[in-house]
Design a protein around this motif. Sequence first.
Motif, PDB file in Angstrom:
ATOM      1  N   GLY A  95       0.767  -1.233   0.000  1.00 42.38           N
ATOM      2  CA  GLY A  95       0.000   0.000   0.000  1.00 42.38           C
ATOM      3  C   GLY A  95       0.796   1.279   0.000  1.00 42.38           C
ATOM      4  N   ALA A  96       2.128   1.208  -0.171  1.00 42.18           N
ATOM      5  CA  ALA A  96       2.935   2.422  -0.213  1.00 42.18           C
ATOM      6  C   ALA A  96       2.615   3.223  -1.475  1.00 42.18           C
ATOM      7  CB  ALA A  96       4.419   2.081  -0.171  1.00 42.18           C
ATOM      8  N   VAL A  97       2.832   4.533  -1.373  1.00 41.09           N
ATOM      9  CA  VAL A  97       2.597   5.446  -2.490  1.00 41.09           C
ATOM     10  C   VAL A  97       3.935   6.048  -2.898  1.00 41.09           C
ATOM     11  CG1 VAL A  97       1.500   7.615  -3.179  1.00 41.09           C
ATOM     12  CG2 VAL A  97       0.256   5.987  -1.730  1.00 41.09           C
TER      13      VAL A  97
ATOM     14  N   ALA B 216       5.695   7.109   0.533  1.00 41.35           N
ATOM     15  CA  ALA B 216       4.895   7.364   1.732  1.00 41.35           C
ATOM     16  C   ALA B 216       4.122   6.096   2.068  1.00 41.35           C
ATOM     17  CB  ALA B 216       3.937   8.532   1.503  1.00 41.35           C
ATOM     18  N   TRP B 217       4.108   5.726   3.340  1.00 38.27           N
ATOM     19  CA  TRP B 217       3.421   4.511   3.731  1.00 38.27           C
ATOM     20  C   TRP B 217       3.028   4.606   5.201  1.00 38.27           C
ATOM     21  CZ3 TRP B 217       8.491   5.286   4.181  1.00 38.27           C
ATOM     22  CH2 TRP B 217       9.180   4.731   5.251  1.00 38.27           C
ATOM     23  N   GLU B 218       2.202   3.666   5.631  1.00 35.94           N
ATOM     24  CA  GLU B 218       1.820   3.549   7.039  1.00 35.94           C
ATOM     25  C   GLU B 218       2.618   2.417   7.668  1.00 35.94           C
ATOM     26  OE1 GLU B 218      -2.325   2.765   7.189  1.00 35.94           O
ATOM     27  OE2 GLU B 218      -2.926   4.847   6.936  1.00 35.94           O
ATOM     28  N   ARG B 219       3.283   2.703   8.757  1.00 39.24           N
ATOM     29  CA  ARG B 219       3.975   1.623   9.465  1.00 39.24           C
ATOM     30  C   ARG B 219       2.963   0.650  10.080  1.00 39.24           C
ATOM     31  NH1 ARG B 219       9.271   1.582  10.070  1.00 39.24           N
ATOM     32  NH2 ARG B 219      10.492   3.439   9.620  1.00 39.24           N
ATOM     33  N   GLN B 220       1.877   1.209  10.603  1.00 43.20           N
ATOM     34  CA  GLN B 220       0.781   0.397  11.116  1.00 43.20           C
ATOM     35  C   GLN B 220      -0.526   1.032  10.671  1.00 43.20           C
ATOM     36  OE1 GLN B 220       1.047  -0.227  15.328  1.00 43.20           O
ATOM     37  NE2 GLN B 220       3.099  -1.104  15.239  1.00 43.20           N
ATOM     38  N   ALA B 221      -1.534   0.215  10.474  1.00 44.49           N
ATOM     39  CA  ALA B 221      -2.822   0.721  10.007  1.00 44.49           C
ATOM     40  C   ALA B 221      -3.340   1.808  10.941  1.00 44.49           C
ATOM     41  CB  ALA B 221      -3.835  -0.420   9.910  1.00 44.49           C
TER      42      ALA B 221
ATOM     43  N   ASP C   8      -7.568  23.278  -3.650  1.00 45.56           N
ATOM     44  CA  ASP C   8      -7.869  22.049  -4.382  1.00 45.56           C
ATOM     45  C   ASP C   8      -6.738  21.054  -4.150  1.00 45.56           C
ATOM     46  OD1 ASP C   8      -8.577  20.038  -6.058  1.00 45.56           O
ATOM     47  OD2 ASP C   8      -8.502  21.205  -7.911  1.00 45.56           O
ATOM     48  N   ARG C   9      -6.876  20.224  -3.095  1.00 42.06           N
ATOM     49  CA  ARG C   9      -5.797  19.303  -2.744  1.00 42.06           C
ATOM     50  C   ARG C   9      -5.547  18.263  -3.828  1.00 42.06           C
ATOM     51  NH1 ARG C   9      -6.411  22.645   0.910  1.00 42.06           N
ATOM     52  NH2 ARG C   9      -5.648  22.397   3.045  1.00 42.06           N
ATOM     53  N   ALA C  10      -6.592  17.904  -4.587  1.00 41.68           N
ATOM     54  CA  ALA C  10      -6.405  16.919  -5.654  1.00 41.68           C
ATOM     55  C   ALA C  10      -5.415  17.435  -6.691  1.00 41.68           C
ATOM     56  CB  ALA C  10      -7.740  16.590  -6.310  1.00 41.68           C
ATOM     57  N   GLN C  11      -5.398  18.751  -6.909  1.00 40.75           N
ATOM     58  CA  GLN C  11      -4.466  19.341  -7.858  1.00 40.75           C
ATOM     59  C   GLN C  11      -3.019  19.112  -7.430  1.00 40.75           C
ATOM     60  OE1 GLN C  11      -4.859  23.564  -8.218  1.00 40.75           O
ATOM     61  NE2 GLN C  11      -3.182  23.785  -9.678  1.00 40.75           N
ATOM     62  N   ALA C  12      -2.786  19.139  -6.122  1.00 42.01           N
ATOM     63  CA  ALA C  12      -1.428  18.972  -5.616  1.00 42.01           C
ATOM     64  C   ALA C  12      -0.876  17.593  -5.937  1.00 42.01           C
ATOM     65  CB  ALA C  12      -1.405  19.210  -4.109  1.00 42.01           C
ATOM     66  N   LEU C  13      -1.719  16.572  -5.924  1.00 42.40           N
ATOM     67  CA  LEU C  13      -1.264  15.213  -6.165  1.00 42.40           C
ATOM     68  C   LEU C  13      -1.461  14.772  -7.608  1.00 42.40           C
ATOM     69  CD1 LEU C  13      -2.613  13.472  -2.933  1.00 42.40           C
ATOM     70  CD2 LEU C  13      -0.300  14.282  -3.387  1.00 42.40           C
TER      71      LEU C  13
ATOM     72  N   ASP D 245      -5.697   5.295   2.572  1.00 45.14           N
ATOM     73  CA  ASP D 245      -5.465   6.102   3.775  1.00 45.14           C
ATOM     74  C   ASP D 245      -4.303   7.064   3.581  1.00 45.14           C
ATOM     75  OD1 ASP D 245      -7.535   4.802   5.016  1.00 45.14           O
ATOM     76  OD2 ASP D 245      -6.254   3.459   6.201  1.00 45.14           O
ATOM     77  N   VAL D 246      -3.220   6.580   2.952  1.00 40.06           N
ATOM     78  CA  VAL D 246      -2.052   7.421   2.721  1.00 40.06           C
ATOM     79  C   VAL D 246      -2.416   8.595   1.804  1.00 40.06           C
ATOM     80  CG1 VAL D 246       0.252   7.512   1.687  1.00 40.06           C
ATOM     81  CG2 VAL D 246      -0.380   5.576   3.136  1.00 40.06           C
ATOM     82  N   LEU D 247      -3.138   8.305   0.722  1.00 34.87           N
ATOM     83  CA  LEU D 247      -3.522   9.357  -0.209  1.00 34.87           C
ATOM     84  C   LEU D 247      -4.455  10.376   0.455  1.00 34.87           C
ATOM     85  CD1 LEU D 247      -4.073   7.262  -3.458  1.00 34.87           C
ATOM     86  CD2 LEU D 247      -2.242   8.898  -3.016  1.00 34.87           C
TER      87      LEU D 247
END
Length: 396
Positions: free
Chosen positions: A161-163, A210-215, A318-323, A355-357
């Motif tokens: 699930g890493a981005v 970017a990732w979560e170490r734990q959920a 517009d946060r979607a624009q950033a990604l 979740d990361v996104l």
Amino acid sequence: MAVTAASPQTGPRPTHPRAAAETFRLALPPAELTVHSALHGLRAAISALVHPLFEVGDTASPTAPRLTVTARTALPGPQEVGTAPQLLVHPDGPRFVILERSADRTVLLRDGETDSAPLVITATPGTGAVSVEAPDAGPASVRAVVRLLGTLLGAQLTGRGAVFLHGSAVAVNGSSVVLLGPKHRGKSSLAFLAVTLSGADFVSDDTLVAWERQAGDPPTLRGWPKRIGIATALLAGHPARDAFARASLRRHRSGTQRVFADAGWSTAPEGRTRIFADLDEFTSLTGAAVATDTRPAGIVLPQADRDCRGWKIEPVTDRAQALGGVLLSGPDLRHYTDYLGLLPRPRPEPAVRADVLTALGALPCVRVRYGPDVNADFPRFWDEVTAALALPDPAR
């Protein structure tokens, strides 16, 4: 966490005729590999290129996939290579020639890159056991092995699930400022200046994970080991200029000074001259610290404009624009995807990626338009950028 990489000797690494087997752990938790090498000095050479972004240690996990690296004196001949199926995910390589493929055994030739040596890779599907044969322990072989190891670590992270992002980042007190946007917008330049002129810690010049170490945890952000490109125009009048000019960088070898010249401000790729340093060379020449596990705290969308005087900082709602357009996918994930199944595939965790996104999309975000006079007044510029993101003041 910020650490300073060991100061290396720049320039080509010598090869050694004698072999000394060594076993070590390579990891970007939760991804990890156990490497057993018969090539003398391979661990030290790998560490110089990837530490501390990848962790190199003595304690190897018994459950981690295992790679055995040995020397190979002869490569497959032209006839064998020419008649075998080939996988070229991206025009820039690498190419995988499939020499053998069955339920019990996969044999590949990895080549197609100008600065790395060909490797012969043999894997037993489903077991996590991979054998890698390199021509020697020279710089080109080391770089090829590092890229293969990175692919296998990246594949484990992607499956969990890493981005992966195309962008630069620096850290202030463990909080990272992420610079995103299309190519040639000034991301790398701002990161270089923030590290060398404003005391920020280096995270990445080009690629982030970017990732979560734990959920349920906030995302962790770390850079990916790659050569760092530095526009020579940034070094005009810079405190590190002479150190870079004198260095014999591996990419340029003894020709560093021939490509080194103070260039005028330019946002056009054809007008830009760059030098390239590996991570250990960069930290040695600049004294920069490297932040490994940071909390992303804000996003900057830079726009370098040679006709702009000063700078302008505007909030982005517009946060979607950033990604948009900066998430690596498809062929751009070639360095982080095990397309041929050399290792057992991790259990996909799409909820983690979502979740990361979501967390990245909720970060404060500003658009920064700036001109060439930022170079001469960078600390004030950077203070205003970090204040607009409401980052903690490092002086407090």
